[in-house]
Design a protein around this motif. Structure first.
Motif, PDB file in Angstrom:
ATOM      1  N   CYS A  47       5.242 -39.451   0.544  1.00 45.16           N
ATOM      2  CA  CYS A  47       6.986 -39.443   0.793  1.00 45.16           C
ATOM      3  C   CYS A  47       7.787 -38.360  -0.061  1.00 45.16           C
ATOM      4  CB  CYS A  47       7.398 -40.726   0.176  1.00 45.16           C
ATOM      5  SG  CYS A  47       7.206 -42.161   1.053  1.00 45.16           S
ATOM      6  N   GLN A  48       7.072 -37.831  -0.909  1.00 46.92           N
ATOM      7  CA  GLN A  48       7.822 -36.330  -1.653  1.00 46.92           C
ATOM      8  C   GLN A  48       7.885 -35.333  -0.531  1.00 46.92           C
ATOM      9  OE1 GLN A  48       5.680 -34.315  -4.888  1.00 46.92           O
ATOM     10  NE2 GLN A  48       7.688 -34.431  -5.896  1.00 46.92           N
ATOM     11  N   PRO A  49       6.999 -34.843   0.240  1.00 44.91           N
ATOM     12  CA  PRO A  49       7.287 -33.835   1.226  1.00 44.91           C
ATOM     13  C   PRO A  49       8.642 -34.175   2.032  1.00 44.91           C
ATOM     14  CG  PRO A  49       4.904 -34.311   1.165  1.00 44.91           C
ATOM     15  CD  PRO A  49       5.687 -35.467   0.282  1.00 44.91           C
ATOM     16  N   LEU A  50       8.595 -35.264   2.429  1.00 46.99           N
ATOM     17  CA  LEU A  50       9.671 -35.639   3.351  1.00 46.99           C
ATOM     18  C   LEU A  50      11.031 -35.609   2.491  1.00 46.99           C
ATOM     19  CD1 LEU A  50       7.541 -38.149   4.399  1.00 46.99           C
ATOM     20  CD2 LEU A  50       9.216 -38.005   5.869  1.00 46.99           C
ATOM     21  N   GLN A  51      11.004 -36.090   1.196  1.00 49.55           N
ATOM     22  CA  GLN A  51      12.277 -36.020   0.451  1.00 49.55           C
ATOM     23  C   GLN A  51      12.773 -34.710  -0.148  1.00 49.55           C
ATOM     24  OE1 GLN A  51      11.856 -38.523  -3.003  1.00 49.55           O
ATOM     25  NE2 GLN A  51      11.423 -40.311  -1.742  1.00 49.55           N
ATOM     26  N   LEU A  52      11.609 -33.670   0.027  1.00 42.97           N
ATOM     27  CA  LEU A  52      11.721 -32.274  -0.368  1.00 42.97           C
ATOM     28  C   LEU A  52      12.330 -31.354   1.030  1.00 42.97           C
ATOM     29  CD1 LEU A  52       9.243 -31.657  -2.979  1.00 42.97           C
ATOM     30  CD2 LEU A  52      11.568 -32.083  -3.453  1.00 42.97           C
ATOM     31  N   GLY A  53      12.166 -31.937   2.046  1.00 41.73           N
ATOM     32  CA  GLY A  53      12.634 -31.353   3.346  1.00 41.73           C
ATOM     33  C   GLY A  53      11.426 -30.738   3.892  1.00 41.73           C
ATOM     34  N   LYS A  54      10.287 -30.741   3.210  1.00 42.42           N
ATOM     35  CA  LYS A  54       9.043 -29.970   3.651  1.00 42.42           C
ATOM     36  C   LYS A  54       8.516 -30.434   5.107  1.00 42.42           C
ATOM     37  CE  LYS A  54       8.123 -28.057  -0.764  1.00 42.42           C
ATOM     38  NZ  LYS A  54       7.457 -27.953  -1.869  1.00 42.42           N
ATOM     39  N   ALA A  55       8.886 -32.072   5.337  1.00 43.67           N
ATOM     40  CA  ALA A  55       8.387 -32.486   6.580  1.00 43.67           C
ATOM     41  C   ALA A  55       9.199 -33.614   7.067  1.00 43.67           C
ATOM     42  CB  ALA A  55       7.098 -33.334   6.047  1.00 43.67           C
ATOM     43  N   VAL A  56       9.212 -34.113   8.122  1.00 45.41           N
ATOM     44  CA  VAL A  56      10.018 -34.813   8.818  1.00 45.41           C
ATOM     45  C   VAL A  56       9.164 -36.265   9.076  1.00 45.41           C
ATOM     46  CG1 VAL A  56      11.646 -33.657   9.557  1.00 45.41           C
ATOM     47  CG2 VAL A  56       9.900 -34.180  11.057  1.00 45.41           C
ATOM     48  N   ALA A  57       9.756 -37.514   9.012  1.00 50.69           N
ATOM     49  CA  ALA A  57       9.099 -38.640   9.499  1.00 50.69           C
ATOM     50  C   ALA A  57       8.632 -38.737  10.718  1.00 50.69           C
ATOM     51  CB  ALA A  57       9.837 -39.838   9.046  1.00 50.69           C
ATOM     52  N   ALA A  58       7.450 -39.104  11.038  1.00 48.53           N
ATOM     53  CA  ALA A  58       6.877 -39.254  12.406  1.00 48.53           C
ATOM     54  C   ALA A  58       7.321 -40.518  12.926  1.00 48.53           C
ATOM     55  CB  ALA A  58       5.312 -38.884  12.235  1.00 48.53           C
ATOM     56  N   SER A  59       7.756 -41.347  12.451  1.00 53.22           N
ATOM     57  CA  SER A  59       7.829 -42.695  12.897  1.00 53.22           C
ATOM     58  C   SER A  59       9.024 -43.594  11.983  1.00 53.22           C
ATOM     59  CB  SER A  59       6.532 -43.675  12.856  1.00 53.22           C
ATOM     60  OG  SER A  59       6.434 -43.801  11.410  1.00 53.22           O
ATOM     61  N   PRO A  60       9.678 -44.414  12.503  1.00 52.09           N
ATOM     62  CA  PRO A  60      10.527 -45.335  11.732  1.00 52.09           C
ATOM     63  C   PRO A  60      10.021 -45.796  10.578  1.00 52.09           C
ATOM     64  CG  PRO A  60      10.708 -45.838  14.036  1.00 52.09           C
ATOM     65  CD  PRO A  60       9.642 -45.045  14.122  1.00 52.09           C
ATOM     66  N   GLU A  61       8.664 -46.289  10.608  1.00 50.51           N
ATOM     67  CA  GLU A  61       7.955 -46.912   9.464  1.00 50.51           C
ATOM     68  C   GLU A  61       7.859 -45.845   8.339  1.00 50.51           C
ATOM     69  OE1 GLU A  61       4.038 -49.212   7.745  1.00 50.51           O
ATOM     70  OE2 GLU A  61       4.271 -48.679   9.789  1.00 50.51           O
ATOM     71  N   GLN A  62       7.490 -44.410   8.707  1.00 52.50           N
ATOM     72  CA  GLN A  62       7.433 -43.511   7.771  1.00 52.50           C
ATOM     73  C   GLN A  62       8.807 -43.157   7.181  1.00 52.50           C
ATOM     74  OE1 GLN A  62       5.885 -39.684   9.166  1.00 52.50           O
ATOM     75  NE2 GLN A  62       4.827 -39.333   7.143  1.00 52.50           N
ATOM     76  N   LEU A  63       9.698 -43.252   7.842  1.00 51.98           N
ATOM     77  CA  LEU A  63      11.188 -43.031   7.481  1.00 51.98           C
ATOM     78  C   LEU A  63      11.569 -44.100   6.388  1.00 51.98           C
ATOM     79  CD1 LEU A  63      13.352 -41.317   7.215  1.00 51.98           C
ATOM     80  CD2 LEU A  63      14.523 -42.528   8.992  1.00 51.98           C
ATOM     81  N   MET A  64      11.361 -45.337   6.899  1.00 52.16           N
ATOM     82  CA  MET A  64      11.394 -46.516   6.000  1.00 52.16           C
ATOM     83  C   MET A  64      10.876 -46.192   4.671  1.00 52.16           C
ATOM     84  SD  MET A  64      12.923 -49.242   5.442  1.00 52.16           S
ATOM     85  CE  MET A  64      12.704 -49.490   3.913  1.00 52.16           C
ATOM     86  N   ARG A  65       9.493 -45.950   4.641  1.00 50.53           N
ATOM     87  CA  ARG A  65       8.880 -45.705   3.516  1.00 50.53           C
ATOM     88  C   ARG A  65       9.424 -44.646   2.394  1.00 50.53           C
ATOM     89  NH1 ARG A  65       3.976 -48.786   2.734  1.00 50.53           N
ATOM     90  NH2 ARG A  65       3.318 -49.749   4.817  1.00 50.53           N
TER      91      ARG A  65
END
Length: 152
Positions: free
Chosen positions: A16-34
């Motif tokens: 989850c950290q790479p998403l929170q830092l803007g280095k990646a985007v969630a590939a699915s609703p579940e990944q975003l939820m997590r």
């Protein structure tokens, strides 16, 4: 290195950290939820606001989200249902377990997600009846122990 708060079993810096830092985007609703659950645990209010659908934010602000993060004492996430998205729409049903006094309760929600310009956003959620963890139930923190021998 520590395990990710979302319960994936992966390390936080690879989950989850790479998403929170803007280095990646969630590939699915579940990944975003997590990742949003982990953001509540980490106090990442800016990420929570950034991943909230602009059309449904209403009075949601970074300050409101920061206060919510400070007041939350989450101990575990359980994904109940995460069907494959239908086009640009998705949903995830989850229980986010938290401490309240001596009890552990679950925020039980069916969340709606929308994809805009290739990114998933949280739109809204339908809250289900609260669930209280029993002393002999498995602890939602993922330890494998009974709740009474762990987080209760």
């Amino acid at each position: 290195m520590s395990h990710c708060h979302c319960g994936s079993g992966r390390q936080f810096d690879c989950c989850c950290q790479p998403l929170q830092l803007g280095k990646a985007v969630a590939a699915s609703p579940e990944q975003l939820m997590r990742s949003r659950y982990s953001a509540f645990v980490e106090g990442a209010a800016a990420y929570l606001l950034d991943t909230h659908d602009p059309d449904t934010r209403d009075d949601v602000t970074e300050a409101v989200l920061a206060r919510s993060c400070e007041e939350s004492r989450f101990v575990g996430l359980q994904i109940v249902d995460a069907p494959p998205p239908k086009g640009e729409q998705g949903e995830v049903e989850f229980r986010a377990w938290y401490r309240q006094g001596e009890d552990i309760l679950a925020l039980w929600e069916r969340s709606q997600f929308r994809r805009l310009e290739g990114r998933w956003f949280y739109s809204r959620g339908e809250i289900r009846p609260a669930v209280k963890l029993g002393r002999n139930d498995p602890c939602p923190c993922g330890s494998g122990k009974k709740a009474k021998r762990c987080c209760l």
